[in-house]
Design an enzyme around this catalytic site. Structure first.
Site, PDB file in Angstrom:
ATOM      1  N   GLU A 351      -3.329  28.622  -4.825  1.00 35.45           N
ATOM      2  CA  GLU A 351      -2.379  27.595  -5.298  1.00 35.45           C
ATOM      3  C   GLU A 351      -2.511  27.372  -6.802  1.00 35.45           C
ATOM      4  O   GLU A 351      -2.693  26.260  -7.289  1.00 35.45           O
ATOM      5  CB  GLU A 351      -2.558  26.277  -4.529  1.00 35.45           C
ATOM      6  N   ASP A 496      -7.967  30.723   1.244  1.00 32.99           N
ATOM      7  CA  ASP A 496      -7.562  29.636   2.128  1.00 32.99           C
ATOM      8  C   ASP A 496      -6.801  30.324   3.260  1.00 32.99           C
ATOM      9  O   ASP A 496      -5.669  30.764   3.092  1.00 32.99           O
ATOM     10  CB  ASP A 496      -6.665  28.648   1.376  1.00 32.99           C
ATOM     11  N   ASN A 498      -6.083  28.968   6.204  1.00 31.90           N
ATOM     12  CA  ASN A 498      -5.345  28.006   7.028  1.00 31.90           C
ATOM     13  C   ASN A 498      -5.662  28.175   8.511  1.00 31.90           C
ATOM     14  O   ASN A 498      -4.774  28.060   9.371  1.00 31.90           O
ATOM     15  CB  ASN A 498      -3.838  28.136   6.780  1.00 31.90           C
TER      16      ASN A 498
END
EC number: 3.1.4.-
Length: 609
Positions: A351, A496, A498
């Site tokens: 991100e 990440d 998730n």
């Protein structure tokens, strides 16, 4: 320009000596010992060169000329410019003389001699005390150290001197947080450049303190500047600096010579910091860079500004977080301090906004010895940084999952399985997730190479089957890089993902296979069910184990982030403890005034087997 041994020390001596002189003395001594400067910028990839110098009348000339042009044409043009400058100066002087004086009479009594008609000055270029022939091409004529003569004035030619092409200070500065200027150099190196920091004297102080050169005084008559003792690229303000602005004086260098200095002032004053942050205690474990046998690795979703700065984020996702703590300028201070304090060798970030990468992360981490690469996804992307003293970047092998799945023969078998489930196939191919793969080579032992992968898998809670397929693509691609392209190199896979430890994705990674009847193949209902069995080649382990959470927001907390390592080649030396639950929940949840993201960084020291 200087070409002295120990040039950094020499420049400081010269600067200190000049500061002790009066302005008139300094100007006199400088003029006596140095010619005027003529700066030439000549780059092989560009058709033109630039020439910059000041004429005797005070006007500054910037000329763009073809590199393939004969020198004579340039010298002729310079002569014409000099003649025009002389004519303008003479006209101005005549105008001043004919102006009425205060008593109403003429400024000069009696007729004076007519000014002589100006002749075009002699313009020559010399190199090693010999005149350069006028048929020599510009690219060859304008050598460093040549002397340009215009009439009676001589200019020393400086070809491609070190120069700053970009120089900026952050827009928001806090006490206790490093100030990392964004800078770009041409023909120079930040490590060979000189930096000196000043801070504004207390408001109301009219005179600069003793020893501070008048050239560093602010244009505002009510401001003055006092020198700090910091002569490094990065300055960390103290609480004593709160309410004051900062000034940076920097001189670009290349290890042998220095270019023209630049100054810039901060647009804002130093603000008070938030006090203790969630990462301060973690930094006690990472005070120093690790020894060569270790690889300190960080994986961190830093929360993209494009997601933090929405009304939905402020009112629904993070209503407990003070609005100013979601502002990018504020969060960047925390992110920079946190990351630089880990003294990491490899940092994988998710991100990452493109502007944050170039304007914030690169300046900060570069100042602490790291270099980075970026891969855009859609609105944000991935960044991988590595310590330059330990690693060099050998190659990059980034992919977009959907593009690789559709077009790379490596994934033909997987695609053939997926096409049997059109609804699932459509959803998988709509996702923009990417994989960043960088192959690094040890600077100390060229036989040691490592494959560093970084990703951010699809986020939706019901997207379990999509994450499984994305991971299958990722592992097949990483195997191609680490087995086919660079046989036998170890793998570090950060991101990440998730996915909590109870999901199919995690089971697939750790166990090496996933059965076709796993519940995650129907994670979004029967309509998108896509039963298939998958296997992969690696023997992987989560280096930081399975923490209770790496993501902690108001409505959810769980472990979503991992650093997977190749058990055949790497082992864990130590895991840096995560913040305590009390630290995480001090302001209810994350992000907060003391933590810049809704995720928590994973940090561990890995060792070659």
């Amino acid at each position: 320009m200087w070409r002295l041994p120990g040039a950094r020390a020499a420049l400081r001596v010269i600067r200190t000596a000049l500061e002790k002189l009066s302005p008139a003395e300094a100007q006199s001594q400088t003029a006596a010992g140095a010619m005027e400067r003529a700066v030439v910028r000549c780059v092989p990839s560009e058709p033109k060169l630039s020439l910059s110098f000041a004429l005797a009348d005070g006007s500054h000339k910037n000329m763009q000329r073809d590199q393939s042009e004969p020198l004579g044409r340039v010298l002729s043009r310079i002569a014409t410019n000099a003649l025009k400058g002389h004519a303008k100066a003479a006209a101005a002087k005549k105008s001043r003389k004919s102006r009425p004086n205060a008593s109403g009479g003429a400024a000069c009594s009696g007729p004076g001699p007519e000014p002589a008609v100006a002749c075009e000055p002699v313009v020559k270029l010399y190199y090693r005390e010999e005149a350069v022939a006028e048929d020599v091409l510009n690219v060859d004529a304008w050598q460093d150290g040549a002397v340009l003569q215009i009439g009676d004035v001589k200019y020393k030619v400086e070809r491609n001197p070190p120069a700053f092409t970009e120089l900026q200070l952050p827009r928001y500065i806090m006490a206790g947080f490093p100030v990392c200027p964004k800078l770009s150099l041409e023909f120079g190196d930040p490590a060979s450049s000189l930096f000196r920091w000043y801070k504004e004297a207390k408001p109301g102080a009219a005179e600069p303190e003793v020893g501070v050169p008048s050239s560093l005084s602010s244009s505002s008559p009510s401001s003055s500047w006092t020198e700090t003792e910091v002569e490094e690229r990065v300055y960390t303000p103290s609480n004593a600096d709160i309410g004051l602005r900062l000034k940076l004086h920097c001189t670009p260098g290349d290890g042998q010579r220095f270019g023209p200095s630049r100054e810039l002032e901060s647009v804002c004053v130093v603000e008070a910091g938030p006090g203790t942050c969630t990462f301060d205690h973690r930094h006690l474990y990472t005070k120093k860079v690790t020894e060569d046998a270790l690889i300190r690795t960080v994986s961190y979703n830093i929360l993209a500004d494009t997601y933090a700065q929405t009304e939905f984020s402020r009112t629904v996702l993070y209503p407990y977080c003070a609005p100013y703590a979601l502002e990018l300028d504020y969060r960047q201070n925390l992110i920079q301090k946190e990351l630089t304090g880990y003294n990491a060798d490899v940092i994988c970030l998710q991100e990452v906004d493109r502007a944050v990468f170039s304007d914030s992360l690169v300046p900060a981490l570069e100042a602490f010895g790291l270099e980075g690469v970026f891969r855009i996804k859609q609105h944000e992307g991935l960044a991988t940084f590595y310590r330059k003293s330990k690693f060099s970047l050998l190659s990059q092998h980034d992919i977009s999952f959907y593009e690789a799945l559709e077009s790379d023969p490596l994934h033909k078998e997987l695609l053939e399985k997926l096409v049997l489930y059109p609804s699932a196939q459509e959803k998988v191919l709509q996702r923009s997730s990417v994989l960043q793969v960088s192959v690094l080579q040890s600077t100390k032992d060229s036989s040691k190479r490592i494959c560093v992968a970084n990703t951010h898998l699809y986020w939706h809670p019901k997207g379990g089957y999509i994450r499984l397929i994305q991971m299958a693509v990722a592992l097949a691609h990483i195997r191609h890089v680490s087995c086919d392209l660079y046989p036998g190199i170890p793998v570090i896979f950060c991101g990440d993902f998730n996915s909590t430890p109870s999901t199919g994705m995690y089971h697939f990674v750790i166990n090496g296979s996933i059965p076709e009847d796993h519940e995650d193949w129907a994670s979004n209902g029967e309509e998108e069910r896509c039963n298939m069995s998958l296997t992969h080649f690696f023997k992987l382990k989560s280096a930081c184990g399975e923490p209770a959470y790496t993501n902690y927001v108001g409505g959810f907390h769980g472990c979503l982030d991992y650093i997977f390592i190749d058990l055949n080649a790497l082992e864990v030396e130590q895991v840096i403890p995560l913040p305590s639950h009390e630290e995480v929940t001090t302001h209810q949840a994350l992000p907060s005034v003391s933590h810049p993201s809704d995720h928590i960084a994973l940090v561990c020291d890995l060792k070659w087997k």
